[in-house]
Design a protein around this motif. Structure first.
Motif, short mmCIF file in Angstrom:
data_model
loop_
_atom_site.label_atom_id
_atom_site.label_comp_id
_atom_site.label_asym_id
_atom_site.label_seq_id
_atom_site.Cartn_x
_atom_site.Cartn_y
_atom_site.Cartn_z
N ARG A 15 10.47 -3.83 20.79
CA ARG A 15 9.76 -2.91 19.90
C ARG A 15 8.66 -3.65 19.14
N LYS A 16 8.98 -4.85 18.69
CA LYS A 16 8.00 -5.65 17.96
C LYS A 16 6.81 -6.00 18.85
N THR A 17 7.10 -6.35 20.09
CA THR A 17 6.04 -6.67 21.05
C THR A 17 5.17 -5.45 21.31
N GLU A 18 5.81 -4.29 21.41
CA GLU A 18 5.08 -3.03 21.64
C GLU A 18 4.12 -2.75 20.48
N ILE A 19 4.59 -2.99 19.27
CA ILE A 19 3.76 -2.76 18.08
C ILE A 19 2.56 -3.69 18.08
N VAL A 20 2.80 -4.96 18.38
CA VAL A 20 1.71 -5.95 18.37
C VAL A 20 0.67 -5.62 19.44
N LYS A 21 1.12 -5.21 20.62
CA LYS A 21 0.18 -4.85 21.69
C LYS A 21 -0.68 -3.66 21.29
N ALA A 22 -0.05 -2.65 20.70
CA ALA A 22 -0.80 -1.46 20.27
C ALA A 22 -1.78 -1.82 19.16
N ALA A 23 -1.32 -2.64 18.23
CA ALA A 23 -2.17 -3.04 17.11
C ALA A 23 -3.35 -3.88 17.58
N THR A 24 -3.13 -4.68 18.61
CA THR A 24 -4.20 -5.52 19.15
C THR A 24 -5.37 -4.66 19.60
N GLU A 25 -5.08 -3.59 20.34
CA GLU A 25 -6.14 -2.69 20.81
C GLU A 25 -6.88 -2.05 19.64
N ALA A 35 -9.22 -0.80 10.57
CA ALA A 35 -7.91 -0.53 11.17
C ALA A 35 -6.88 -0.29 10.07
N SER A 36 -5.86 0.49 10.39
CA SER A 36 -4.83 0.80 9.39
C SER A 36 -3.45 0.85 10.03
N MET A 37 -2.44 0.71 9.19
CA MET A 37 -1.07 0.81 9.67
C MET A 37 -0.79 2.23 10.18
N ASP A 38 -1.44 3.23 9.58
CA ASP A 38 -1.25 4.62 10.03
C ASP A 38 -1.73 4.79 11.47
N GLN A 39 -2.84 4.13 11.81
CA GLN A 39 -3.35 4.21 13.18
C GLN A 39 -2.37 3.59 14.16
N VAL A 40 -1.80 2.47 13.75
CA VAL A 40 -0.81 1.80 14.61
C VAL A 40 0.41 2.70 14.79
N HIS A 41 0.85 3.31 13.70
CA HIS A 41 2.02 4.18 13.75
C HIS A 41 1.78 5.38 14.66
N SER A 42 0.57 5.92 14.63
CA SER A 42 0.26 7.09 15.45
C SER A 42 0.33 6.77 16.94
N VAL A 43 0.14 5.50 17.29
CA VAL A 43 0.18 5.09 18.69
C VAL A 43 1.61 4.75 19.13
N VAL A 44 2.31 3.98 18.31
CA VAL A 44 3.64 3.50 18.72
C VAL A 44 4.73 4.53 18.44
N GLY A 45 4.47 5.47 17.52
CA GLY A 45 5.46 6.49 17.22
C GLY A 45 6.64 5.93 16.45
N GLY A 46 7.74 6.68 16.43
CA GLY A 46 8.91 6.26 15.67
C GLY A 46 8.69 6.48 14.19
N SER A 47 9.52 5.86 13.38
CA SER A 47 9.41 6.03 11.94
C SER A 47 8.54 4.94 11.33
N LYS A 48 7.88 5.28 10.22
CA LYS A 48 7.09 4.27 9.52
C LYS A 48 8.00 3.18 8.96
N ARG A 49 9.21 3.56 8.63
CA ARG A 49 10.15 2.59 8.09
C ARG A 49 10.39 1.47 9.10
N THR A 50 10.51 1.84 10.38
CA THR A 50 10.71 0.83 11.42
C THR A 50 9.49 -0.07 11.55
#
Length: 209
Positions: A15-25, A35-50
């Motif tokens: 999951r951590k790797t998935e987040i980093v890959k999405a954030a990289t793009e 760039a924002s954490m909200d943009q990353v969350h919109s791509v990786v999905g799941g909860s913001k808490r995670t």
């Protein structure tokens, strides 16, 4: 129980790797400032808490991106695992190093930092410490070993590492950054051979003088 914990750890790592890959793009496309954490969350999905459990801030996430690229450099720069004389080791390191920094992610990271450094000086410092500075430090350790073995002249191993890496980058890296002109195949090999030859004339052991 240990097996369950192991599976859980693997899921968390994936999951951590998935987040980093999405954030990289996102970070490379938008730039650090936009760039924002909200943009990353919109791509990786799941909860913001995670998301925030893995990365508590945008800074922390960007450092993970830096380390992802620098780790790729370090993985191909393990001198102890390369057989042969010093010259052959340096040739292998040089070619591997250029392939990573001239890759899409390698160039995008440098471009992002160049554009954001004046606005985020602390981030620029972190980029150097976790990226280029870390690579120079690891190469310097190898050079110190070679100095003790008499295969390299004594002196400042860190300075030698920085000079070697700087010679490798040269205009090859600059032209790739500015307008995407990247050498391929034989051109990279020839460039690295010239760098290694010049470097050993200054830093090689007595038999290289």
């Amino acid at each position: 129980m240990p097996d369950n914990m192991s599976k859980h750890a693997k899921r968390q790592s994936a999951r951590k790797t998935e987040i980093v890959k999405a954030a990289t793009e996102i970070f490379f496309r938008e730039g650090y400032g936009r760039a924002s954490m909200d943009q990353v969350h919109s791509v990786v999905g799941g909860s913001k808490r995670t998301l925030y459990k893995h990365f508590s801030s945008k800074d922390e996430l960007f450092i993970a991106i830096i380390e992802r690229v620098s780790d790729r450099v370090l993985q191909v720069m393990v001198p102890e695992e390369i057989e042969g004389e010093l010259e052959n080791v340096l040739l292998t390191i040089g070619e591997s190093y250029l392939k990573v920094i001239l890759s899409k992610d390698g160039l995008s990271l440098f471009r992002a930092m160049i554009s954001e450094a004046t606005h985020f000086p602390t981030l620029a410092k972190q980029f150097y410490e976790h990226g280029p500075g870390k690579v120079s430090s690891e190469l310097a350790k190898f050079f110190r070993t070679k100095q003790k073995q008499g295969e390299m002249n004594g002196g400042d191993a860190r300075a030698a590492a920085e000079q070697f890496l700087g010679m490798l980058r040269g205009d090859v890296h600059l032209t790739a950054l500015l307008y995407g002109q990247k050498p391929r195949g034989a051109s990279i090999v020839n460039h690295v051979e010239c760098v290694v030859t010049s470097f050993l004339k200054s830093y090689g052991g007595n038999d290289k003088k």
